[in-house]
Write a protein that holds these residues in place. Structure first.
Motif, PDB file in Angstrom:
ATOM      1  N   GLY A   1       1.119  -1.297  -0.093  1.00 58.65           N
ATOM      2  CA  GLY A   1       0.448  -0.023   0.190  1.00 58.65           C
ATOM      3  C   GLY A   1       1.295   1.391   0.055  1.00 58.65           C
ATOM      4  N   ILE A   2       2.042   1.348   0.680  1.00 59.28           N
ATOM      5  CA  ILE A   2       2.937   2.257   0.640  1.00 59.28           C
ATOM      6  C   ILE A   2       3.620   2.867  -0.504  1.00 59.28           C
ATOM      7  CG2 ILE A   2       5.420   2.727   1.811  1.00 59.28           C
ATOM      8  CD1 ILE A   2       4.290   2.033   3.809  1.00 59.28           C
ATOM      9  N   GLY A   3       4.100   1.543  -1.255  1.00 57.22           N
ATOM     10  CA  GLY A   3       4.696   1.491  -2.142  1.00 57.22           C
ATOM     11  C   GLY A   3       4.028   1.942  -3.621  1.00 57.22           C
ATOM     12  N   SER A   4       2.632   1.490  -3.528  1.00 55.86           N
ATOM     13  CA  SER A   4       1.254   2.674  -4.397  1.00 55.86           C
ATOM     14  C   SER A   4       0.519   3.976  -4.606  1.00 55.86           C
ATOM     15  CB  SER A   4       0.250   1.755  -4.014  1.00 55.86           C
ATOM     16  OG  SER A   4      -0.911   1.250  -4.921  1.00 55.86           O
TER      17      SER A   4
ATOM     18  N   MET B   1      -1.722   2.804   2.793  1.00 57.82           N
ATOM     19  CA  MET B   1      -2.171   4.234   2.315  1.00 57.82           C
ATOM     20  C   MET B   1      -2.618   5.565   2.525  1.00 57.82           C
ATOM     21  SD  MET B   1      -3.999   2.411  -1.265  1.00 57.82           S
ATOM     22  CE  MET B   1      -3.464   3.483  -2.109  1.00 57.82           C
ATOM     23  N   LEU B   2      -3.171   5.476   3.495  1.00 59.26           N
ATOM     24  CA  LEU B   2      -4.150   6.786   3.896  1.00 59.26           C
ATOM     25  C   LEU B   2      -2.852   7.398   4.134  1.00 59.26           C
ATOM     26  CD1 LEU B   2      -7.540   6.006   4.927  1.00 59.26           C
ATOM     27  CD2 LEU B   2      -7.241   7.585   3.445  1.00 59.26           C
TER      28      LEU B   2
ATOM     29  N   GLY C   1      -6.682  -6.450   3.570  1.00 60.23           N
ATOM     30  CA  GLY C   1      -7.179  -5.348   2.692  1.00 60.23           C
ATOM     31  C   GLY C   1      -7.972  -3.911   3.414  1.00 60.23           C
ATOM     32  N   CYS C   2      -8.307  -4.406   4.378  1.00 59.94           N
ATOM     33  CA  CYS C   2      -8.842  -3.263   4.802  1.00 59.94           C
ATOM     34  C   CYS C   2      -7.943  -2.787   6.379  1.00 59.94           C
ATOM     35  CB  CYS C   2      -9.883  -3.771   5.920  1.00 59.94           C
ATOM     36  SG  CYS C   2     -11.570  -4.269   5.195  1.00 59.94           S
ATOM     37  N   ALA C   3      -7.326  -3.203   7.056  1.00 55.95           N
ATOM     38  CA  ALA C   3      -6.401  -2.912   8.066  1.00 55.95           C
ATOM     39  C   ALA C   3      -5.159  -3.408   7.273  1.00 55.95           C
ATOM     40  CB  ALA C   3      -6.597  -4.494   9.667  1.00 55.95           C
ATOM     41  N   GLY C   4      -4.881  -3.176   6.546  1.00 59.41           N
ATOM     42  CA  GLY C   4      -3.637  -3.476   5.957  1.00 59.41           C
ATOM     43  C   GLY C   4      -3.043  -2.184   4.680  1.00 59.41           C
ATOM     44  N   ILE C   5      -3.742  -2.458   3.429  1.00 59.29           N
ATOM     45  CA  ILE C   5      -3.409  -1.628   2.578  1.00 59.29           C
ATOM     46  C   ILE C   5      -3.988  -0.437   2.724  1.00 59.29           C
ATOM     47  CG2 ILE C   5      -3.892  -1.126   0.417  1.00 59.29           C
ATOM     48  CD1 ILE C   5      -3.756  -3.850  -0.465  1.00 59.29           C
TER      49      ILE C   5
ATOM     50  N   ALA D   1      -7.716   3.523  -8.944  1.00 65.30           N
ATOM     51  CA  ALA D   1      -6.833   2.650  -9.985  1.00 65.30           C
ATOM     52  C   ALA D   1      -5.216   2.556  -8.418  1.00 65.30           C
ATOM     53  CB  ALA D   1      -6.144   3.588 -10.626  1.00 65.30           C
ATOM     54  N   ALA D   2      -5.091   3.287  -7.251  1.00 65.59           N
ATOM     55  CA  ALA D   2      -3.874   3.253  -6.739  1.00 65.59           C
ATOM     56  C   ALA D   2      -4.214   1.816  -5.727  1.00 65.59           C
ATOM     57  CB  ALA D   2      -3.164   4.354  -5.967  1.00 65.59           C
ATOM     58  N   SER D   3      -5.415   1.907  -5.319  1.00 64.16           N
ATOM     59  CA  SER D   3      -6.250   1.193  -3.907  1.00 64.16           C
ATOM     60  C   SER D   3      -5.835  -0.067  -5.499  1.00 64.16           C
ATOM     61  CB  SER D   3      -7.699   1.559  -3.988  1.00 64.16           C
ATOM     62  OG  SER D   3      -6.977   2.980  -2.997  1.00 64.16           O
ATOM     63  N   TYR D   4      -7.076  -0.497  -6.371  1.00 65.84           N
ATOM     64  CA  TYR D   4      -6.756  -2.084  -6.621  1.00 65.84           C
ATOM     65  C   TYR D   4      -5.362  -2.197  -7.804  1.00 65.84           C
ATOM     66  CZ  TYR D   4     -11.746  -2.382  -7.179  1.00 65.84           C
ATOM     67  OH  TYR D   4     -12.874  -2.705  -5.705  1.00 65.84           O
ATOM     68  N   ALA D   5      -4.901  -1.728  -7.756  1.00 68.01           N
ATOM     69  CA  ALA D   5      -3.451  -1.971  -8.453  1.00 68.01           C
ATOM     70  C   ALA D   5      -2.437  -2.622  -7.145  1.00 68.01           C
ATOM     71  CB  ALA D   5      -2.690  -1.096  -8.642  1.00 68.01           C
ATOM     72  N   ALA D   6      -2.493  -2.636  -5.783  1.00 70.22           N
ATOM     73  CA  ALA D   6      -2.285  -2.740  -4.433  1.00 70.22           C
ATOM     74  C   ALA D   6      -3.150  -3.414  -4.299  1.00 70.22           C
ATOM     75  CB  ALA D   6      -2.164  -1.422  -3.712  1.00 70.22           C
ATOM     76  N   LEU D   7      -3.718  -3.841  -4.832  1.00 69.25           N
ATOM     77  CA  LEU D   7      -4.783  -4.928  -3.752  1.00 69.25           C
ATOM     78  C   LEU D   7      -4.584  -6.206  -4.888  1.00 69.25           C
ATOM     79  CD1 LEU D   7      -8.152  -3.461  -3.451  1.00 69.25           C
ATOM     80  CD2 LEU D   7      -7.158  -4.313  -1.430  1.00 69.25           C
ATOM     81  N   ILE D   8      -4.723  -5.880  -6.628  1.00 69.38           N
ATOM     82  CA  ILE D   8      -4.320  -6.997  -6.862  1.00 69.38           C
ATOM     83  C   ILE D   8      -2.465  -7.786  -6.807  1.00 69.38           C
ATOM     84  CG2 ILE D   8      -3.437  -7.871  -9.614  1.00 69.38           C
ATOM     85  CD1 ILE D   8      -5.610  -5.197 -10.115  1.00 69.38           C
TER      86      ILE D   8
END
Length: 464
Positions: free
Chosen positions: A124-127, A353-354, A345-349, A265-272
């Motif tokens: 998440g940080i990288g994205s 990112m926020l 997803g909820c507790a990690g990425i 886009a950044a969120s879904y990139a990280a999720l994928i």
């Protein structure tokens, strides 16, 4: 006139529900009915959105009627979550052979859940850095400002407590209160209480085997009863998804989605990327990741549509035991613990990112020390994040509070929250199943024949 349009909209939804009912009568498989409900819901939502517009009175008055089918279904899922989590944990203990791999199983499951959450935070940080996300660049409207104020009020009680106090709050001082879901950490409270009862059962089984046999028979009976209720609720899945998707798509603010397109886009990139990490973990243990995708697809789709990790628990358990070859005990541990620990997803990425988006607004540099601190806080804060709506928000409040970052800025994403939450929930569920499958593989308890078996027919849940 508006009443006529409302009746027409509701009639249209009932007509689509009738199609799903007809498919059920024709014995069309469960997964195909779920996919059909998803597709029809999206299509009908687009039609309503184009025909009326988000602000139209007719659409706004139709939504409460849609909610009878959609929100009503979610309520029924929430109804069975606490009993299912509680009895699943207890059953996991009754199915464990005395002393056999028990400590290793628990350590592996928790290690994978927490470890993957730390990896998710790093991704998440990288994205965020790769996409150049900055909270100051996002225009805030009335809804975002109002959401920010609400988050600050919610965080008031959290931010006043240091991390050790927050960890102590996870413990269930009154387990019966947690059964009502009264606290944000009620889910982990129920898990802890059930675990204590489970350890007590193991003690009784060692010292008083006859009494333990009676207790186990009672637990098994309650488990059967709860699972019977679960099956009744799951029969409604295609109809619930139809209404949920129709409402979500019809009311989505497409303009806001475009405005926040970079974050989406950044969120879904990280999720994928994180989902690919799950597949790499499975491959590293010698399992075919493609087989996992095929067999877990229905469950991940349901999680995506329902936005409820807890509501997906029955399918999560069933998929592990009937498709992926995971023993009942490990599946119950991984699925139940995954609801409140290590949600990728909820507790990690999401909170990671926020934090990276918000930190520059207060002059906090994104250096190595900040990144390492953020990852550690995310991993620790992932304990007790409930697998129901609002879990990601609670996780974000914990992380931002620990880093002394302004919580109100988290409200800027309210417009796209439902869209992103779909992907986050699916990743949460995948993380739980990955922990279960990997643990079973490492401890030598995975049924390889069942894992590799081609799905020639639907499983018991799919036959609903």
């Amino acid at each position: 006139m508006e009443t006529g349009f409302v009746l027409l909209n509701v009639a249209g939804l009932l007509l689509l529900a009738g199609i799903l009912f007809w498919m059920n009568r024709k014995h069309v498989s469960f997964s195909k009915r779920v996919f059909t409900g998803l597709g029809l819901g999206i299509l009908y939502g687009v039609i309503l959105h184009v025909s009326y517009g988000v602000e139209s009175t007719a659409l706004q008055q139709s939504v409460p009627w849609f909610n009878i089918m959609g929100t009503g279904y979610i309520k029924l899922l929430q109804m069975i979550v606490v009993p299912l989590v509680f009895i699943s944990i207890l059953t996991a203990f009754t199915k464990v052979a005395a002393g056999k791999n028990f400590g290793k199983q628990a350590a592996l499951i928790l290690g994978i859940l927490i470890g993957t959450t730390a990896i998710a935070a790093l991704i998440g940080i990288g994205s965020s850095l790769l996409f150049g996300l900055d909270a100051e660049q996002i225009v805030q409207g009335d809804a975002e400002i109002s959401r920010g104020v609400s988050l600050e009020e919610t965080a008031a009680g959290v931010s006043d407590k240091v991390l050790p106090e927050q960890l102590i709050d996870l413990l269930p001082a009154n387990p019966f209160l947690d059964f009502t879901g009264a606290r944000p950490t009620s889910t982990i409270g129920v898990v802890i209480f059930a675990a204590f009862l489970g350890f007590a059962f193991l003690t009784i089984r060692r010292k008083e085997p006859e009494q333990a046999a009676v207790v186990q028979k009672g637990i098994d009976a309650v488990y059967s009863l709860v699972m019977a209720v679960v099956k009744i609720v799951l029969r409604l899945t295609p109809y619930g998804i139809l209404a949920i998707m129709a409402r979500t798509v019809a009311l989505s603010d497409y303009g806001a989605i475009v405005n926040l397109g970079k974050f989406v886009a950044a969120s879904y990139a990280a999720l994928i990327v994180m989902f690919l990490v799950h597949l790499v973990i499975l491959a590293a243990t010698g399992l075919n990741p493609i087989t996992y995708v095929k067999k877990a697809g229905d469950t991940l789709l349901f999680a995506f549509s329902s936005r409820s990790s807890a509501g997906t628990l029955p399918l999560t358990l069933n998929t592990q035991t009937t498709r992926l070859g995971v023993p009942d005990g490990i599946a119950n541990f991984a699925g139940s613990f995954g609801l409140s620990i290590g949600q990728n997803g909820c507790a990690g990425i999401y909170p990671a990112m926020l934090a990276v988006m918000i930190a520059p607004t207060v002059g906090q540099p994104i250096d190595a020390q900040f990144i390492l601190t953020l990852i550690a806080i995310v991993a620790i804060s992932s304990f007790g994040v409930a697998g129901v709506g609002g879990g990601a928000t609670f996780a974000a409040i914990l992380v931002l509070s620990a880093l002394n970052l302004p919580i109100a800025l988290a409200g800027i994403l309210i417009s796209v929250e439902p869209l992103i939450d779909m992907g986050r929930t699916a990743l949460n569920v995948s993380g739980s199943m990955t922990a279960g499958v990997t643990t079973a593989r490492v401890t030598g308890e995975l049924d390889h024949a069942q894992y590799d078996e081609v799905m020639a027919r639907e499983t018991s849940v799919s036959e609903l």
